[in-house]
Design a protein around this motif. Structure first.
Motif, PDB file in Angstrom:
ATOM      1  N   ASN A 144      63.614 -20.035 -20.881  1.00 23.81           N
ATOM      2  CA  ASN A 144      62.919 -18.962 -21.587  1.00 23.81           C
ATOM      3  C   ASN A 144      63.136 -17.654 -20.840  1.00 23.81           C
ATOM      4  OD1 ASN A 144      60.958 -19.947 -23.926  1.00 23.81           O
ATOM      5  ND2 ASN A 144      61.034 -21.552 -22.375  1.00 23.81           N
ATOM      6  N   ARG A 145      62.769 -16.559 -21.482  1.00 22.65           N
ATOM      7  CA  ARG A 145      62.848 -15.287 -20.756  1.00 22.65           C
ATOM      8  C   ARG A 145      61.743 -15.236 -19.711  1.00 22.65           C
ATOM      9  NH1 ARG A 145      64.035 -13.185 -26.073  1.00 22.65           N
ATOM     10  NH2 ARG A 145      66.230 -12.651 -26.131  1.00 22.65           N
ATOM     11  N   ARG A 146      60.496 -15.506 -20.161  1.00 27.48           N
ATOM     12  CA  ARG A 146      59.335 -15.419 -19.264  1.00 27.48           C
ATOM     13  C   ARG A 146      58.410 -16.606 -19.570  1.00 27.48           C
ATOM     14  NH1 ARG A 146      56.210 -10.883 -21.470  1.00 27.48           N
ATOM     15  NH2 ARG A 146      56.773 -12.090 -23.299  1.00 27.48           N
ATOM     16  N   PRO A 147      57.543 -16.963 -18.629  1.00 30.37           N
ATOM     17  CA  PRO A 147      56.604 -18.064 -18.901  1.00 30.37           C
ATOM     18  C   PRO A 147      55.756 -17.810 -20.146  1.00 30.37           C
ATOM     19  CG  PRO A 147      56.392 -17.297 -16.622  1.00 30.37           C
ATOM     20  CD  PRO A 147      57.409 -16.428 -17.268  1.00 30.37           C
ATOM     21  N   GLU A 148      55.458 -16.539 -20.435  1.00 30.28           N
ATOM     22  CA  GLU A 148      54.646 -16.206 -21.612  1.00 30.28           C
ATOM     23  C   GLU A 148      55.334 -16.622 -22.915  1.00 30.28           C
ATOM     24  OE1 GLU A 148      55.257 -14.296 -19.027  1.00 30.28           O
ATOM     25  OE2 GLU A 148      53.738 -12.736 -18.728  1.00 30.28           O
ATOM     26  N   ASP A 149      56.677 -16.757 -22.867  1.00 36.75           N
ATOM     27  CA  ASP A 149      57.436 -17.098 -24.078  1.00 36.75           C
ATOM     28  C   ASP A 149      57.619 -18.608 -24.254  1.00 36.75           C
ATOM     29  OD1 ASP A 149      58.004 -14.312 -24.516  1.00 36.75           O
ATOM     30  OD2 ASP A 149      59.484 -14.459 -22.904  1.00 36.75           O
ATOM     31  N   ALA A 150      57.180 -19.383 -23.280  1.00 31.26           N
ATOM     32  CA  ALA A 150      57.527 -20.811 -23.227  1.00 31.26           C
ATOM     33  C   ALA A 150      56.440 -21.674 -23.864  1.00 31.26           C
ATOM     34  CB  ALA A 150      57.761 -21.223 -21.780  1.00 31.26           C
ATOM     35  N   ALA A 151      56.603 -21.989 -25.143  1.00 28.15           N
ATOM     36  CA  ALA A 151      55.610 -22.810 -25.862  1.00 28.15           C
ATOM     37  C   ALA A 151      55.531 -24.201 -25.243  1.00 28.15           C
ATOM     38  CB  ALA A 151      56.007 -22.913 -27.335  1.00 28.15           C
ATOM     39  N   PHE A 152      54.332 -24.716 -25.152  1.00 29.03           N
ATOM     40  CA  PHE A 152      54.036 -26.091 -24.687  1.00 29.03           C
ATOM     41  C   PHE A 152      54.403 -26.348 -23.220  1.00 29.03           C
ATOM     42  CE2 PHE A 152      55.464 -26.474 -29.253  1.00 29.03           C
ATOM     43  CZ  PHE A 152      54.197 -26.509 -29.795  1.00 29.03           C
ATOM     44  N   LEU A 153      54.693 -25.291 -22.462  1.00 25.62           N
ATOM     45  CA  LEU A 153      55.172 -25.518 -21.087  1.00 25.62           C
ATOM     46  C   LEU A 153      54.118 -26.220 -20.227  1.00 25.62           C
ATOM     47  CD1 LEU A 153      57.258 -25.280 -18.872  1.00 25.62           C
ATOM     48  CD2 LEU A 153      56.495 -22.935 -18.447  1.00 25.62           C
ATOM     49  N   ASP A 154      52.862 -25.764 -20.294  1.00 21.65           N
ATOM     50  CA  ASP A 154      51.826 -26.379 -19.446  1.00 21.65           C
ATOM     51  C   ASP A 154      51.613 -27.844 -19.829  1.00 21.65           C
ATOM     52  OD1 ASP A 154      51.563 -24.008 -18.201  1.00 21.65           O
ATOM     53  OD2 ASP A 154      49.739 -23.387 -19.247  1.00 21.65           O
ATOM     54  N   GLU A 155      51.544 -28.079 -21.135  1.00 20.49           N
ATOM     55  CA  GLU A 155      51.312 -29.445 -21.628  1.00 20.49           C
ATOM     56  C   GLU A 155      52.445 -30.389 -21.209  1.00 20.49           C
ATOM     57  OE1 GLU A 155      51.903 -29.665 -25.836  1.00 20.49           O
ATOM     58  OE2 GLU A 155      50.611 -31.406 -26.040  1.00 20.49           O
ATOM     59  N   LEU A 156      53.684 -29.923 -21.358  1.00 15.39           N
ATOM     60  CA  LEU A 156      54.823 -30.777 -21.012  1.00 15.39           C
ATOM     61  C   LEU A 156      54.934 -30.966 -19.504  1.00 15.39           C
ATOM     62  CD1 LEU A 156      57.433 -29.452 -23.606  1.00 15.39           C
ATOM     63  CD2 LEU A 156      56.238 -31.646 -23.645  1.00 15.39           C
ATOM     64  N   THR A 157      54.605 -29.938 -18.743  1.00 12.94           N
ATOM     65  CA  THR A 157      54.635 -30.048 -17.279  1.00 12.94           C
ATOM     66  C   THR A 157      53.648 -31.124 -16.838  1.00 12.94           C
ATOM     67  OG1 THR A 157      55.197 -27.719 -17.090  1.00 12.94           O
ATOM     68  CG2 THR A 157      54.322 -28.761 -15.111  1.00 12.94           C
ATOM     69  N   GLN A 158      52.471 -31.111 -17.452  1.00 16.00           N
ATOM     70  CA  GLN A 158      51.438 -32.092 -17.113  1.00 16.00           C
ATOM     71  C   GLN A 158      51.867 -33.517 -17.492  1.00 16.00           C
ATOM     72  OE1 GLN A 158      47.812 -30.883 -18.911  1.00 16.00           O
ATOM     73  NE2 GLN A 158      46.605 -31.273 -17.082  1.00 16.00           N
ATOM     74  N   ALA A 159      52.356 -33.666 -18.726  1.00 18.93           N
ATOM     75  CA  ALA A 159      52.738 -35.005 -19.210  1.00 18.93           C
ATOM     76  C   ALA A 159      53.891 -35.563 -18.385  1.00 18.93           C
ATOM     77  CB  ALA A 159      53.120 -34.942 -20.685  1.00 18.93           C
ATOM     78  N   ALA A 175      62.118 -13.387 -15.360  1.00 25.05           N
ATOM     79  CA  ALA A 175      60.841 -13.647 -14.683  1.00 25.05           C
ATOM     80  C   ALA A 175      60.222 -12.360 -14.150  1.00 25.05           C
ATOM     81  CB  ALA A 175      61.054 -14.644 -13.552  1.00 25.05           C
ATOM     82  N   GLU A 176      61.083 -11.392 -13.806  1.00 27.17           N
ATOM     83  CA  GLU A 176      60.568 -10.131 -13.236  1.00 27.17           C
ATOM     84  C   GLU A 176      59.785  -9.311 -14.274  1.00 27.17           C
ATOM     85  OE1 GLU A 176      63.691 -10.945 -13.723  1.00 27.17           O
ATOM     86  OE2 GLU A 176      64.468  -9.405 -15.067  1.00 27.17           O
ATOM     87  N   GLN A 177      59.979  -9.619 -15.561  1.00 29.11           N
ATOM     88  CA  GLN A 177      59.243  -8.900 -16.625  1.00 29.11           C
ATOM     89  C   GLN A 177      57.895  -9.555 -16.922  1.00 29.11           C
ATOM     90  OE1 GLN A 177      60.811  -6.367 -18.295  1.00 29.11           O
ATOM     91  NE2 GLN A 177      62.919  -6.646 -17.638  1.00 29.11           N
ATOM     92  N   SER A 178      57.591 -10.635 -16.202  1.00 35.60           N
ATOM     93  CA  SER A 178      56.378 -11.395 -16.509  1.00 35.60           C
ATOM     94  C   SER A 178      55.174 -10.857 -15.751  1.00 35.60           C
ATOM     95  CB  SER A 178      56.596 -12.866 -16.130  1.00 35.60           C
ATOM     96  OG  SER A 178      55.394 -13.585 -16.244  1.00 35.60           O
ATOM     97  N   ALA A 179      54.001 -11.023 -16.359  1.00 31.52           N
ATOM     98  CA  ALA A 179      52.758 -10.675 -15.671  1.00 31.52           C
ATOM     99  C   ALA A 179      52.366 -11.784 -14.696  1.00 31.52           C
ATOM    100  CB  ALA A 179      51.648 -10.475 -16.701  1.00 31.52           C
ATOM    101  N   GLN A 180      53.035 -12.940 -14.818  1.00 35.63           N
ATOM    102  CA  GLN A 180      52.716 -14.067 -13.937  1.00 35.63           C
ATOM    103  C   GLN A 180      53.724 -14.146 -12.788  1.00 35.63           C
ATOM    104  OE1 GLN A 180      52.523 -17.728 -16.253  1.00 35.63           O
ATOM    105  NE2 GLN A 180      51.808 -16.607 -18.038  1.00 35.63           N
ATOM    106  N   HIS A 181      53.279 -14.760 -11.688  1.00 37.65           N
ATOM    107  CA  HIS A 181      54.195 -14.968 -10.562  1.00 37.65           C
ATOM    108  C   HIS A 181      54.947 -16.273 -10.811  1.00 37.65           C
ATOM    109  CE1 HIS A 181      55.931 -14.956  -6.668  1.00 37.65           C
ATOM    110  NE2 HIS A 181      55.286 -16.040  -6.288  1.00 37.65           N
ATOM    111  N   TRP A 182      56.255 -16.209 -11.001  1.00 38.62           N
ATOM    112  CA  TRP A 182      57.028 -17.395 -11.349  1.00 38.62           C
ATOM    113  C   TRP A 182      57.695 -17.990 -10.107  1.00 38.62           C
ATOM    114  CZ3 TRP A 182      57.196 -21.056 -14.610  1.00 38.62           C
ATOM    115  CH2 TRP A 182      58.326 -21.885 -14.690  1.00 38.62           C
ATOM    116  N   GLN A 183      57.424 -19.276  -9.865  1.00 38.26           N
ATOM    117  CA  GLN A 183      57.961 -19.906  -8.658  1.00 38.26           C
ATOM    118  C   GLN A 183      59.073 -20.905  -8.945  1.00 38.26           C
ATOM    119  OE1 GLN A 183      54.171 -21.309  -6.900  1.00 38.26           O
ATOM    120  NE2 GLN A 183      54.740 -20.005  -5.167  1.00 38.26           N
ATOM    121  N   GLY A 184      59.391 -21.107 -10.237  1.00 36.00           N
ATOM    122  CA  GLY A 184      60.401 -22.113 -10.598  1.00 36.00           C
ATOM    123  C   GLY A 184      61.811 -21.529 -10.590  1.00 36.00           C
ATOM    124  N   GLU A 185      62.705 -22.218 -11.301  1.00 32.85           N
ATOM    125  CA  GLU A 185      64.095 -21.785 -11.396  1.00 32.85           C
ATOM    126  C   GLU A 185      64.198 -20.454 -12.151  1.00 32.85           C
ATOM    127  OE1 GLU A 185      66.916 -22.869 -10.256  1.00 32.85           O
ATOM    128  OE2 GLU A 185      66.562 -24.936  -9.624  1.00 32.85           O
TER     129      GLU A 185
END
Ligand SMILES: Cc1cc2nc3c(=O)[nH]c(=O)nc-3n(C[C@H](O)[C@H](O)[C@H](O)COP(=O)(O)OP(=O)(O)OC[C@H]3O[C@@H](n4cnc5c(N)ncnc54)[C@H](O)[C@@H]3O)c2cc1C
Length: 240
Positions: A144-159, A175-185
């Motif tokens: 995805n471009r940013r975590p904000e654009d990634a549908a179902f990411l939290d749910e799938l990460t958990q499962a 990731a640099e355009q995100s309001a969140q701090h991204w630690q992944g790839e």
């Protein structure tokens, strides 16, 4: 192919600009994880050249009690009307269609590579495989471009995190355009990224889906890496 009339139960924003719609599953409707349907509006207030229906993947699993689709809301008449529908609104559904589905035998290692809204059939297949506890090794590369654009990411990460056979690699190209701090790839899925997570890139069966440009780029990257074409399953989301 059977046709159904469905009532919208609820809508939920599952990423920026991305809407999930939930419906009761008709009693006689069955499908395989990964299949799609043709969802139609009834007497919409506006229409355009593409008409009043679109092919959408079922993002829900066969094991879930509701049917769910998810779509990027863009400026077509269909999407404008879809985003204003209220619970109780009626739509038509035809299907299911397609063979972008899990393989029959449990043994083969699977790798899903998708981006953006291409996650819809992958959510269905990955969660279904986890529910069925097939014991097969599965890796999802989700771009995805940013975590904000990634549908179902939290749910799938958990499962996936709760299943020892599942690995989820999310990567962000902006990731640099995100309001969140991204630690992944970061960046696009490439040969080097696959090599960091897969013991032998030539061995798995690959599922590639999403915008046609992404599918073509992933396919050529895998063939160059020595993956046989009969190990590639693809589905292009025409219209993106
Ligand atoms: C198997 C499959 C599964 C899909 N699953 C999903 C999903 O889960 N979620 C989702 O949001 N979308 C999915 N799509 C894409 C979806 O059908 C729409 O095309 C997309 O959502 C764009 O719709 P729109 O109303 O925004 O734009 P549209 O008004 O449909 O058009 C956008 C642009 O694409 C062009 N276009 C539209 N349809 C086609 C076509 N068939 N071939 C070539 N060009 C075309 C139009 O001319 C226009 O330029 C899927 C498509 C397929 C084939």
């Amino acid at each position: 192919m059977a046709g159904y009339q469905l009532k919208l139960k609820r809508k939920q924003q599952v990423a920026e600009g991305t809407l999930a719609l939930y419906f009761d599953k008709p009693d006689d409707f069955s499908f395989k994880a990964g299949q799609c349907v043709r969802l139609g509006l009834i007497d919409p207030p506006e229409t355009d050249d593409e008409g009043n229906a679109r092919i959408l993947s079922l993002a829900s699993t066969p094991a879930e009690p509701e049917l769910m689709v998810a779509t990027r809301i863009r400026s077509s008449a269909f999407k404008r009307v879809l985003s204003t529908l209220m619970p109780g609104a009626e739509l038509t559904l035809k299907g299911p269609y397609g063979d972008f589905t899990l393989p029959a035998g449990p043994a083969r290692e699977l790798v899903f590579i998708t981006g953006g809204i291409g996650i819809t059939p992958v959510r269905s297949m990955l969660l279904q495989a986890i529910v069925e506890n097939q014991g097969r090794q599965m890796t999802l590369f989700y771009a995805n471009r940013r975590p904000e654009d990634a549908a179902f990411l939290d749910e799938l990460t958990q499962a996936c995190g709760a299943d020892p056979h599942c690995t989820l690699v999310a990567t962000m190209s902006q990731a640099e355009q995100s309001a969140q701090h991204w630690q992944g790839e970061r960046g696009y899925v490439d040969r080097a990224m696959l090599g960091r997570y897969l013991t032998d890139v030539t061995r798995p069966v690959y599922y590639l889906d999403g915008p046609p440009g992404l599918v073509a780029a992933m396919k050529s990257m895998l063939v160059d890496a020595g993956v046989a074409e009969d190990q590639l399953r693809t589905e292009e989301f025409a219209g993106y």
